[in-house]
Design an enzyme around this catalytic site. Structure first.
Site, PDB file in Angstrom:
ATOM      1  N   TYR A 124      12.393   6.957  -8.268  1.00 35.84           N
ATOM      2  CA  TYR A 124      13.862   6.898  -8.257  1.00 35.84           C
ATOM      3  C   TYR A 124      14.275   7.333  -9.982  1.00 35.84           C
ATOM      4  CZ  TYR A 124      13.114   3.929  -4.250  1.00 35.84           C
ATOM      5  OH  TYR A 124      12.931   3.316  -3.004  1.00 35.84           O
ATOM      6  N   LYS A 169      -1.502   4.579  -5.512  1.00 33.22           N
ATOM      7  CA  LYS A 169      -1.968   5.627  -4.551  1.00 33.22           C
ATOM      8  C   LYS A 169      -2.699   6.744  -5.417  1.00 33.22           C
ATOM      9  CE  LYS A 169      -2.378   7.583  -0.368  1.00 33.22           C
ATOM     10  NZ  LYS A 169      -3.001   6.977   0.898  1.00 33.22           N
ATOM     11  N   ASP A 202      -1.185   1.901   1.186  1.00 29.42           N
ATOM     12  CA  ASP A 202      -0.958   1.865   2.573  1.00 29.42           C
ATOM     13  C   ASP A 202      -1.950   0.807   3.158  1.00 29.42           C
ATOM     14  OD1 ASP A 202      -3.092   3.646   1.629  1.00 29.42           O
ATOM     15  OD2 ASP A 202      -3.270   4.794   3.109  1.00 29.42           O
ATOM     16  N   ASP A 226       9.642  -1.293  -3.365  1.00 34.03           N
ATOM     17  CA  ASP A 226      10.967  -1.472  -2.605  1.00 34.03           C
ATOM     18  C   ASP A 226      10.641  -1.418  -1.069  1.00 34.03           C
ATOM     19  OD1 ASP A 226      13.515  -1.236  -2.047  1.00 34.03           O
ATOM     20  OD2 ASP A 226      13.801   0.837  -2.186  1.00 34.03           O
ATOM     21  N   ASP A 230      10.432  -5.186   1.232  1.00 32.85           N
ATOM     22  CA  ASP A 230      11.308  -5.468   2.497  1.00 32.85           C
ATOM     23  C   ASP A 230      10.272  -5.770   3.566  1.00 32.85           C
ATOM     24  OD1 ASP A 230      13.451  -4.732   1.252  1.00 32.85           O
ATOM     25  OD2 ASP A 230      14.512  -3.516   2.819  1.00 32.85           O
TER      26      ASP A 230
END
Ligand code: NAI
Ligand code: MG
Length: 329
Positions: A124, A169, A202, A226, A230
């Site tokens: 971002y 990652k 993951d 983010d 959620d």
């Protein structure tokens, strides 16, 4: 006297923020509330989604309570997401998302975790460029931001179950997440009583679904945080209940995770609990820990006993739920 800026924004922001204000007033903590504008309606009226006045007010205040804003999905000239702009302008580099089991049928039991998301860089960064039919987005990771977000996560963990999971990652993003991982381990190593683990993002997404009880505090980069937060909100009753805090070294902006919910806006049926729990996080930030706990308990007791809004299978309105919580306080 604490000075708090109220930014209702758009849609159900106009319903849930006033509800949370009534709950804050019921705590007896002395507040001075100041209202300010931001969002899509504001953009259409004033040509900016975050007026300078609003930013100045937040800067001069102890905290802000933010409802939700509507954002266009396509590019609109001059429009920038006000929450992203606020995070950047005030350097609110940490996004805290507590996720804990709720007494509703849609919630799993045994969950009490906190996702600490880096809020100032990563994917971002706002650095995207177009070269014909190719777009390149820059994912910026710095040692400084990785270290300071890990410090926030470690401090939080020391007040909880003292377990930190570093989520990254680095097997694929060797340079960027390699640096995040290295900086995170370095800071976490300063905390002798902290158990530190690492997990690929993951795998973390999988374990959040299969055995979320294993997690205490997770720290991760912007986009991963983010998405994972959620996902985690979905384990404990959904968006109507999920609060979040954006904090820097001084200020804090507190908001529900949900958006402006145009499908139900104006009908008086929005669930105010996410925003009320965000107000509880704000009380904690303002060093009103006892009031914060009372608000949290009153909200959870109300979830247990009802009334409930339609998103939780009930038929009550925002007003009924708010009144029940205020009565408990
Ligand atoms: P949304 O969170 O507004 O709504 C998703 C679904 O959840 C809808 O069916 C809505 O009715 C329901 N819902 C959300 N909050 C609720 C509540 N408190 N009580 C009961 N039901 C609730 O997400 P959506 O529909 O993807 O986005 C709508 C607008 O909100 C968009 O313009 C989007 O850009 C914006 N948005 C803003 C955010 C923010 O201000 N931080 C965050 C997410 C979306
Ligand atoms: Mg989100």
């Amino acid at each position: 006297m604490k000075r708090v800026v109220l930014i209702e924004g758009d849609g159900i922001g106009h319903e849930v923020v006033p509800a949370a204000v009534r709950v804050l007033e019921a705590t007896g903590v002395p507040f001075q509330f100041v209202e300010a504008e931001a969002g899509w309606d504001c953009f259409q009226r004033h040509g900016t989604a975050l007026p300078d006045d609003t930013l100045a007010l937040v800067r001069e205040s102890d905290a802000a309570l933010f409802g939700a804003v509507s954002s266009p999905l396509h590019r609109v000239e001059g429009y920038r997401s006000p929450i992203v702009a606020l995070r950047r302008a005030l350097d609110l580099y940490a996004n805290l998302r507590p996720v804990f089991s709720m007494p509703v049928s849609g919630s799993r039991a045994g969950i009490d975790l906190l996702i600490v998301r880096e809020n100032s860089e990563g994917l971002y960064s706002g650095r995207e460029r177009r070269e014909g039919d190719t777009v390149i987005a820059e994912r910026v990771i710095t040692r400084r931001a990785s270290a300071r977000i890990t410090r926030v996560a470690c401090e939080q963990a020391m007040h909880r179950r003292r377990h930190l999971t570093i989520v990254h990652k680095a097997n694929v993003l060797r340079e960027s997440d390699g640096l995040f991982r290295e900086a995170a381990y370095q800071v976490a190593g300063e905390y002798a009583d902290l158990t530190v683990a690492e997990m690929l993002v993951d795998t973390a997404a999988l374990h959040l679904v299969t055995d979320p009880e294993r997690f205490d505090v997770l720290v991760t980069t912007n986009l991963f945080g983010d998405i994972l937060s959620d996902e985690a909100a979905g384990l404990v009753g959904g968006l109507g209940l999920a609060p979040s805090a954006n904090v820097g070294d001084v200020q804090g902006v507190f908001e529900p995770v949900h958006g402006s919910a145009p499908d139900i806006a104006g009908r008086g049926i929005a669930n105010p609990i996410a925003t009320i729990l965000a107000a509880s996080l704000m009380l904690e930030h303002l060093r009103e820990a006892a009031a914060a706990e009372r608000v949290r308990v009153a909200a959870i007791e109300t979830l247990r006993q009802g009334p409930r809004t339609p998103d939780l299978g009930g038929d009550a309105g925002t007003e009924d739920v708010t009144r029940a919580i205020v009565a408990k306080l």
